[in-house]
Design an enzyme around this catalytic site. Structure first.
Site, mmCIF file in Angstrom:
data_model
loop_
_atom_site.group_PDB
_atom_site.id
_atom_site.type_symbol
_atom_site.label_atom_id
_atom_site.label_comp_id
_atom_site.label_asym_id
_atom_site.label_seq_id
_atom_site.Cartn_x
_atom_site.Cartn_y
_atom_site.Cartn_z
ATOM 1 N N THR A 209 0.817 -1.216 0.000
ATOM 2 C CA THR A 209 0.000 0.000 0.000
ATOM 3 C C THR A 209 0.853 1.270 0.000
ATOM 4 O OG1 THR A 209 -1.685 -1.208 1.140
ATOM 5 C CG2 THR A 209 -1.626 1.141 1.608
ATOM 6 N N ARG A 237 -14.183 -7.570 -0.111
ATOM 7 C CA ARG A 237 -13.519 -7.336 1.178
ATOM 8 C C ARG A 237 -13.020 -5.876 1.258
ATOM 9 N NH1 ARG A 237 -7.960 -5.621 2.412
ATOM 10 N NH2 ARG A 237 -7.339 -6.542 4.379
ATOM 11 N N GLY A 239 -10.525 -3.382 3.512
ATOM 12 C CA GLY A 239 -9.465 -3.399 4.533
ATOM 13 C C GLY A 239 -9.476 -2.156 5.399
ATOM 14 N N THR A 260 0.000 0.765 6.992
ATOM 15 C CA THR A 260 0.084 -0.302 5.989
ATOM 16 C C THR A 260 0.348 -1.619 6.694
ATOM 17 O OG1 THR A 260 1.236 -1.159 4.069
ATOM 18 C CG2 THR A 260 2.553 0.176 5.578
ATOM 19 N N GLY A 263 -4.678 -5.630 7.015
ATOM 20 C CA GLY A 263 -5.751 -4.704 7.353
ATOM 21 C C GLY A 263 -6.698 -5.138 8.454
HETATM 22 N N1 ASP Z 1 -3.620 -2.514 4.691
HETATM 23 C C1 ASP Z 1 -3.912 -2.974 3.376
HETATM 24 C C2 ASP Z 1 -5.145 -3.834 3.428
HETATM 25 O O1 ASP Z 1 -5.284 -4.630 4.325
HETATM 26 C C3 ASP Z 1 -2.810 -3.755 2.743
HETATM 27 C C4 ASP Z 1 -1.435 -3.182 2.879
HETATM 28 O O2 ASP Z 1 -1.217 -2.224 3.590
HETATM 29 O O3 ASP Z 1 -0.537 -3.695 2.226
HETATM 30 O O4 ASP Z 1 -5.943 -3.742 2.533
#
Ligand code: ASP
Length: 344
Positions: A209, A237, A239, A260, A263
Protein backbone atom coordinates in the site's frame (compact mmCIF):
# COMPACT_ATOMS: atom_id res chain seq x y z
CA UNK A 1 13.39 12.24 14.55
CA UNK A 2 12.60 15.90 14.44
CA UNK A 3 12.59 18.40 11.63
CA UNK A 4 12.45 21.30 14.03
CA UNK A 5 15.52 22.87 15.62
CA UNK A 6 15.80 21.24 19.01
CA UNK A 7 17.57 23.88 21.04
CA UNK A 8 16.44 27.43 21.60
CA UNK A 9 18.03 29.80 24.04
CA UNK A 10 15.57 31.56 26.30
CA UNK A 11 17.17 34.86 25.29
CA UNK A 12 16.38 33.92 21.67
CA UNK A 13 12.85 33.15 22.72
CA UNK A 14 12.19 36.50 24.38
CA UNK A 15 13.74 38.28 21.43
CA UNK A 16 11.39 36.44 19.06
CA UNK A 17 8.44 37.16 21.31
CA UNK A 18 9.16 40.90 21.31
CA UNK A 19 9.52 40.91 17.52
CA UNK A 20 6.23 39.02 17.13
CA UNK A 21 4.39 41.36 19.50
CA UNK A 22 5.78 44.40 17.69
CA UNK A 23 4.78 43.03 14.31
CA UNK A 24 1.31 42.26 15.66
CA UNK A 25 1.02 45.88 16.79
CA UNK A 26 2.17 47.33 13.51
CA UNK A 27 1.04 44.80 10.95
CA UNK A 28 -2.01 43.20 12.50
CA UNK A 29 -2.35 39.48 13.15
CA UNK A 30 -0.36 37.41 10.67
CA UNK A 31 -2.54 35.41 8.30
CA UNK A 32 0.06 32.72 7.78
CA UNK A 33 2.86 31.15 9.73
CA UNK A 34 5.08 31.16 6.66
CA UNK A 35 8.53 29.94 7.49
CA UNK A 36 7.34 27.56 10.19
CA UNK A 37 8.31 23.95 10.13
CA UNK A 38 6.90 21.66 7.45
CA UNK A 39 7.60 18.24 6.05
CA UNK A 40 6.22 14.96 4.82
CA UNK A 41 6.68 11.29 5.53
CA UNK A 42 5.43 8.47 3.30
CA UNK A 43 5.36 4.71 2.87
CA UNK A 44 5.07 2.29 -0.02
CA UNK A 45 4.01 -0.72 2.02
CA UNK A 46 5.47 -2.96 4.72
CA UNK A 47 6.19 -6.68 4.58
CA UNK A 48 8.79 -9.36 4.08
CA UNK A 49 11.08 -7.12 2.13
CA UNK A 50 14.64 -8.40 2.30
CA UNK A 51 17.72 -7.69 0.24
CA UNK A 52 17.84 -11.32 -0.88
CA UNK A 53 14.49 -11.02 -2.66
CA UNK A 54 15.38 -7.83 -4.46
CA UNK A 55 17.52 -7.14 -7.50
CA UNK A 56 19.66 -4.02 -7.44
CA UNK A 57 17.65 -2.68 -10.32
CA UNK A 58 14.32 -3.15 -8.53
CA UNK A 59 15.67 -1.55 -5.40
CA UNK A 60 16.86 1.47 -7.37
CA UNK A 61 13.44 1.81 -9.00
CA UNK A 62 11.67 1.81 -5.64
CA UNK A 63 14.05 4.36 -4.18
CA UNK A 64 13.72 6.57 -7.22
CA UNK A 65 9.87 6.57 -7.15
CA UNK A 66 9.70 7.26 -3.43
CA UNK A 67 12.17 10.12 -3.91
CA UNK A 68 10.10 11.52 -6.77
CA UNK A 69 6.97 11.48 -4.58
CA UNK A 70 8.81 13.18 -1.71
CA UNK A 71 10.15 15.84 -4.06
CA UNK A 72 6.61 16.51 -5.26
CA UNK A 73 5.33 16.83 -1.70
CA UNK A 74 8.15 19.15 -0.75
CA UNK A 75 7.65 21.32 -3.81
CA UNK A 76 3.97 21.78 -2.92
CA UNK A 77 4.64 22.50 0.76
CA UNK A 78 7.51 24.86 0.03
CA UNK A 79 5.44 27.12 -2.14
CA UNK A 80 2.79 27.33 0.55
CA UNK A 81 0.51 24.54 -0.66
CA UNK A 82 -1.63 22.65 1.85
CA UNK A 83 -0.74 19.38 3.51
CA UNK A 84 -3.78 17.88 1.72
CA UNK A 85 -2.33 18.91 -1.65
CA UNK A 86 1.07 17.51 -0.72
CA UNK A 87 -0.37 14.17 0.38
CA UNK A 88 -2.53 13.81 -2.75
CA UNK A 89 0.23 15.04 -5.07
CA UNK A 90 2.75 12.53 -3.70
CA UNK A 91 0.31 9.62 -3.66
CA UNK A 92 -0.75 10.13 -7.29
CA UNK A 93 2.87 9.51 -8.30
CA UNK A 94 2.91 6.22 -6.38
CA UNK A 95 -0.56 5.23 -7.65
CA UNK A 96 0.61 5.72 -11.23
CA UNK A 97 3.61 3.45 -10.75
CA UNK A 98 3.22 -0.33 -11.23
CA UNK A 99 5.71 -0.86 -8.38
CA UNK A 100 3.22 -0.25 -5.59
CA UNK A 101 0.02 -2.00 -4.61
CA UNK A 102 -2.20 1.03 -5.30
CA UNK A 103 -3.65 2.43 -8.51
CA UNK A 104 -1.83 0.91 -11.49
CA UNK A 105 -0.02 -1.79 -9.50
CA UNK A 106 -3.03 -2.94 -7.45
CA UNK A 107 -3.19 -6.62 -6.50
CA UNK A 108 -5.97 -9.00 -7.61
CA UNK A 109 -8.93 -10.31 -5.63
CA UNK A 110 -9.82 -14.01 -5.56
CA UNK A 111 -12.09 -13.57 -8.58
CA UNK A 112 -9.42 -11.84 -10.65
CA UNK A 113 -10.70 -8.28 -10.29
CA UNK A 114 -8.92 -5.20 -8.92
CA UNK A 115 -10.84 -3.39 -6.18
CA UNK A 116 -9.21 -0.24 -4.89
CA UNK A 117 -9.56 1.49 -1.54
CA UNK A 118 -8.37 4.95 -0.46
CA UNK A 119 -8.92 7.64 2.15
CA UNK A 120 -7.77 11.12 3.06
CA UNK A 121 -8.23 13.27 6.17
CA UNK A 122 -7.82 16.95 6.90
CA UNK A 123 -6.43 17.51 10.39
CA UNK A 124 -7.61 21.11 10.49
CA UNK A 125 -11.34 20.47 10.06
CA UNK A 126 -11.40 16.73 10.87
CA UNK A 127 -13.16 16.29 7.52
CA UNK A 128 -12.48 13.02 5.77
CA UNK A 129 -13.28 11.22 2.54
CA UNK A 130 -12.86 7.60 1.51
CA UNK A 131 -13.71 5.06 -1.19
CA UNK A 132 -13.80 1.29 -1.14
CA UNK A 133 -13.91 -1.31 -3.92
CA UNK A 134 -13.63 1.06 -6.88
CA UNK A 135 -12.76 -0.53 -10.22
CA UNK A 136 -12.44 2.20 -12.82
CA UNK A 137 -10.83 5.18 -11.12
CA UNK A 138 -7.23 5.83 -12.09
CA UNK A 139 -6.39 7.72 -8.89
CA UNK A 140 -8.56 6.62 -5.96
CA UNK A 141 -6.87 9.16 -3.64
CA UNK A 142 -8.38 11.96 -5.76
CA UNK A 143 -11.79 10.34 -5.49
CA UNK A 144 -11.46 10.11 -1.71
CA UNK A 145 -10.75 13.83 -1.69
CA UNK A 146 -13.80 14.52 -3.87
CA UNK A 147 -15.96 12.54 -1.45
CA UNK A 148 -14.61 14.74 1.36
CA UNK A 149 -15.02 18.04 -0.48
CA UNK A 150 -17.96 17.51 -2.82
CA UNK A 151 -20.30 15.15 -1.01
CA UNK A 152 -21.98 15.14 2.39
CA UNK A 153 -20.53 11.66 3.03
CA UNK A 154 -17.31 10.17 4.32
CA UNK A 155 -17.18 6.74 2.66
CA UNK A 156 -18.55 5.64 -0.71
CA UNK A 157 -18.20 2.09 -2.00
CA UNK A 158 -18.43 0.03 -5.18
CA UNK A 159 -20.49 1.08 -8.15
CA UNK A 160 -21.79 4.19 -6.39
CA UNK A 161 -18.24 5.40 -5.86
CA UNK A 162 -17.29 4.72 -9.51
CA UNK A 163 -20.39 6.60 -10.67
CA UNK A 164 -19.59 9.52 -8.36
CA UNK A 165 -16.07 9.64 -9.87
CA UNK A 166 -17.50 10.01 -13.38
CA UNK A 167 -19.79 12.80 -12.20
CA UNK A 168 -16.80 14.60 -10.70
CA UNK A 169 -14.86 14.46 -13.94
CA UNK A 170 -12.07 12.25 -12.60
CA UNK A 171 -10.01 10.15 -14.99
CA UNK A 172 -11.81 6.87 -15.63
CA UNK A 173 -9.99 3.81 -16.96
CA UNK A 174 -11.00 0.41 -18.25
CA UNK A 175 -10.60 -2.20 -15.44
CA UNK A 176 -7.88 -3.79 -17.64
CA UNK A 177 -5.70 -0.76 -16.92
CA UNK A 178 -4.94 -2.34 -13.54
CA UNK A 179 -3.67 -5.60 -15.06
CA UNK A 180 0.04 -6.20 -14.45
CA UNK A 181 1.70 -9.52 -15.06
CA UNK A 182 3.56 -9.40 -11.77
CA UNK A 183 0.38 -9.10 -9.68
CA UNK A 184 -1.46 -11.67 -11.81
CA UNK A 185 1.35 -14.18 -11.22
CA UNK A 186 1.21 -13.53 -7.47
CA UNK A 187 -2.48 -14.31 -7.49
CA UNK A 188 -1.85 -17.59 -9.35
CA UNK A 189 0.87 -18.54 -6.85
CA UNK A 190 -1.26 -17.82 -3.82
CA UNK A 191 -4.18 -19.73 -5.35
CA UNK A 192 -2.00 -22.72 -6.21
CA UNK A 193 -0.82 -22.92 -2.61
CA UNK A 194 -4.36 -22.53 -1.38
CA UNK A 195 -5.52 -25.39 -3.63
CA UNK A 196 -2.80 -27.62 -2.19
CA UNK A 197 -4.07 -26.73 1.26
CA UNK A 198 -0.71 -25.16 2.12
CA UNK A 199 -0.81 -22.34 4.61
CA UNK A 200 0.40 -18.97 3.32
CA UNK A 201 4.08 -19.03 4.31
CA UNK A 202 4.55 -15.36 4.97
CA UNK A 203 1.26 -13.55 4.81
CA UNK A 204 2.96 -10.19 5.17
CA UNK A 205 4.59 -10.63 1.75
CA UNK A 206 1.41 -9.31 0.21
CA UNK A 207 1.60 -5.76 1.48
CA UNK A 208 2.47 -2.75 -0.69
CA UNK A 209 0.00 0.00 0.00
CA UNK A 210 1.00 3.67 -0.29
CA UNK A 211 0.38 6.42 2.23
CA UNK A 212 1.58 9.84 3.30
CA UNK A 213 1.30 12.26 6.18
CA UNK A 214 2.26 15.93 5.94
CA UNK A 215 2.55 19.14 7.93
CA UNK A 216 2.27 22.39 5.99
CA UNK A 217 3.57 25.89 6.72
CA UNK A 218 0.25 26.84 8.27
CA UNK A 219 0.42 24.13 10.92
CA UNK A 220 -2.15 21.94 9.19
CA UNK A 221 -1.76 18.18 9.18
CA UNK A 222 -3.19 15.73 6.63
CA UNK A 223 -2.88 12.02 5.91
CA UNK A 224 -3.91 9.75 3.04
CA UNK A 225 -3.67 6.08 2.11
CA UNK A 226 -4.35 4.16 -1.11
CA UNK A 227 -4.29 0.42 -1.80
CA UNK A 228 -5.35 -2.52 -3.92
CA UNK A 229 -5.82 -4.44 -0.66
CA UNK A 230 -4.35 -7.92 -0.27
CA UNK A 231 -3.67 -10.50 -2.98
CA UNK A 232 -6.48 -13.08 -3.18
CA UNK A 233 -8.71 -11.08 -0.84
CA UNK A 234 -12.34 -12.15 -1.22
CA UNK A 235 -13.99 -9.81 -3.67
CA UNK A 236 -15.99 -7.25 -1.73
CA UNK A 237 -13.52 -7.34 1.18
CA UNK A 238 -12.70 -3.92 2.60
CA UNK A 239 -9.47 -3.40 4.53
CA UNK A 240 -8.25 -0.74 6.91
CA UNK A 241 -6.98 1.72 4.30
CA UNK A 242 -10.33 3.42 3.57
CA UNK A 243 -11.39 3.36 7.22
CA UNK A 244 -10.82 6.60 9.09
CA UNK A 245 -9.20 5.82 12.42
CA UNK A 246 -7.86 2.45 11.26
CA UNK A 247 -5.78 3.14 8.13
CA UNK A 248 -5.75 6.95 8.08
CA UNK A 249 -6.15 9.69 10.67
CA UNK A 250 -5.20 13.35 11.02
CA UNK A 251 -5.87 15.89 13.74
CA UNK A 252 -4.10 19.24 14.03
CA UNK A 253 -4.04 18.83 17.80
CA UNK A 254 -1.97 15.66 17.61
CA UNK A 255 -0.66 14.04 14.45
CA UNK A 256 -1.31 12.67 10.96
CA UNK A 257 -0.88 8.93 10.38
CA UNK A 258 -1.09 6.48 7.46
CA UNK A 259 -0.93 2.73 8.02
CA UNK A 260 0.08 -0.30 5.99
CA UNK A 261 -0.13 -3.95 6.85
CA UNK A 262 -2.58 -6.79 7.37
CA UNK A 263 -5.75 -4.70 7.35
CA UNK A 264 -7.99 -6.90 9.48
CA UNK A 265 -5.64 -6.40 12.45
CA UNK A 266 -5.38 -2.65 11.84
CA UNK A 267 -9.16 -2.39 11.89
CA UNK A 268 -9.44 -4.32 15.14
CA UNK A 269 -6.65 -2.30 16.76
CA UNK A 270 -8.04 1.02 15.43
CA UNK A 271 -4.40 1.84 14.83
CA UNK A 272 -4.23 5.40 13.50
CA UNK A 273 -6.81 6.92 15.84
CA UNK A 274 -5.30 5.09 18.77
CA UNK A 275 -1.96 6.81 18.14
CA UNK A 276 -3.66 10.21 18.08
CA UNK A 277 -5.71 9.40 21.20
CA UNK A 278 -2.63 8.38 23.18
CA UNK A 279 -1.12 11.77 22.38
CA UNK A 280 -4.29 13.70 23.08
CA UNK A 281 -5.52 12.02 26.24
CA UNK A 282 -2.34 10.62 27.72
CA UNK A 283 0.18 13.21 26.60
CA UNK A 284 2.48 10.68 24.95
CA UNK A 285 4.97 11.87 22.34
CA UNK A 286 4.41 10.81 18.73
CA UNK A 287 7.17 8.20 18.92
CA UNK A 288 5.89 6.77 22.21
CA UNK A 289 2.31 6.61 20.96
CA UNK A 290 3.23 5.02 17.62
CA UNK A 291 5.48 2.45 19.29
CA UNK A 292 2.84 1.60 21.85
CA UNK A 293 0.29 0.82 19.14
CA UNK A 294 2.52 -0.90 16.54
CA UNK A 295 5.28 -2.53 18.55
CA UNK A 296 3.13 -3.51 21.54
CA UNK A 297 -0.57 -3.65 20.73
CA UNK A 298 -0.58 -4.73 17.06
CA UNK A 299 2.20 -7.26 17.58
CA UNK A 300 0.42 -8.79 20.58
CA UNK A 301 -2.71 -9.22 18.44
CA UNK A 302 -0.65 -11.03 15.78
CA UNK A 303 -0.86 -8.22 13.20
CA UNK A 304 1.96 -7.21 10.89
CA UNK A 305 2.75 -3.84 9.31
CA UNK A 306 3.61 -0.30 10.27
CA UNK A 307 2.72 3.38 10.09
CA UNK A 308 4.24 6.66 9.02
CA UNK A 309 3.31 9.64 11.16
CA UNK A 310 4.10 13.31 11.66
CA UNK A 311 3.04 15.58 14.50
CA UNK A 312 2.17 19.27 14.68
CA UNK A 313 5.79 20.18 15.40
CA UNK A 314 7.19 18.17 12.53
CA UNK A 315 8.45 15.22 14.55
CA UNK A 316 8.14 11.99 12.61
CA UNK A 317 7.80 8.31 13.57
CA UNK A 318 7.78 5.19 11.39
CA UNK A 319 7.54 2.05 13.52
CA UNK A 320 6.90 -1.33 11.81
CA UNK A 321 7.13 -4.94 12.94
CA UNK A 322 7.86 -6.52 9.56
CA UNK A 323 11.25 -7.13 7.93
CA UNK A 324 11.02 -3.97 5.90
CA UNK A 325 8.87 -1.01 4.95
CA UNK A 326 9.32 1.22 1.92
CA UNK A 327 9.49 4.62 3.56
CA UNK A 328 10.94 8.08 3.30
CA UNK A 329 10.68 11.63 4.55
CA UNK A 330 11.54 15.13 3.53
CA UNK A 331 12.22 18.10 5.80
CA UNK A 332 11.59 21.79 5.14
CA UNK A 333 15.02 22.21 3.56
CA UNK A 334 14.24 19.52 1.03
CA UNK A 335 16.55 16.89 2.55
CA UNK A 336 15.19 13.52 1.46
CA UNK A 337 15.83 10.16 3.11
CA UNK A 338 14.51 6.87 1.70
CA UNK A 339 14.78 3.49 3.43
CA UNK A 340 13.54 -0.01 2.71
CA UNK A 341 15.01 -2.54 5.12
CA UNK A 342 14.92 -2.63 8.89
CA UNK A 343 18.64 -2.19 9.40
CA UNK A 344 19.73 0.76 7.34
N1 ASP B 1 -3.62 -2.51 4.69
C1 ASP B 1 -3.91 -2.97 3.38
C2 ASP B 1 -5.15 -3.83 3.43
O1 ASP B 1 -5.28 -4.63 4.33
C3 ASP B 1 -2.81 -3.75 2.74
C4 ASP B 1 -1.44 -3.18 2.88
O2 ASP B 1 -1.22 -2.22 3.59
O3 ASP B 1 -0.54 -3.70 2.23
O4 ASP B 1 -5.94 -3.74 2.53
Amino acid sequence: MNFSPTTHSSAGHSYLLIISLLSLLFLGAPTTFAGENFGMVLHGGAGTISKGDMTEEMEAQYRQKLTEALEKGHHILKKGGSSLDAVAGALIILENSPLFNAGKGAVFTNNGSNELDASIMDGRSLQAGAVAGVKTVKNPILLARKVMEKSPHVLLSGEGADTFARGQGLEIVDPDYFYTERRWKSLQKVKARENLGEPEKSPDKKHGTVGAAALDKFGNLAAGTSTGGMTNKRYGRIGDSPLIGAGTYANNETCAVSATGHGEYFIRAVVTHDISALMQYKGLSLQEAANRVIVDKLTALGGTGGVVAIDKKGNIAMPFNTKGMYRGWVDKKGNITVKIYRDE
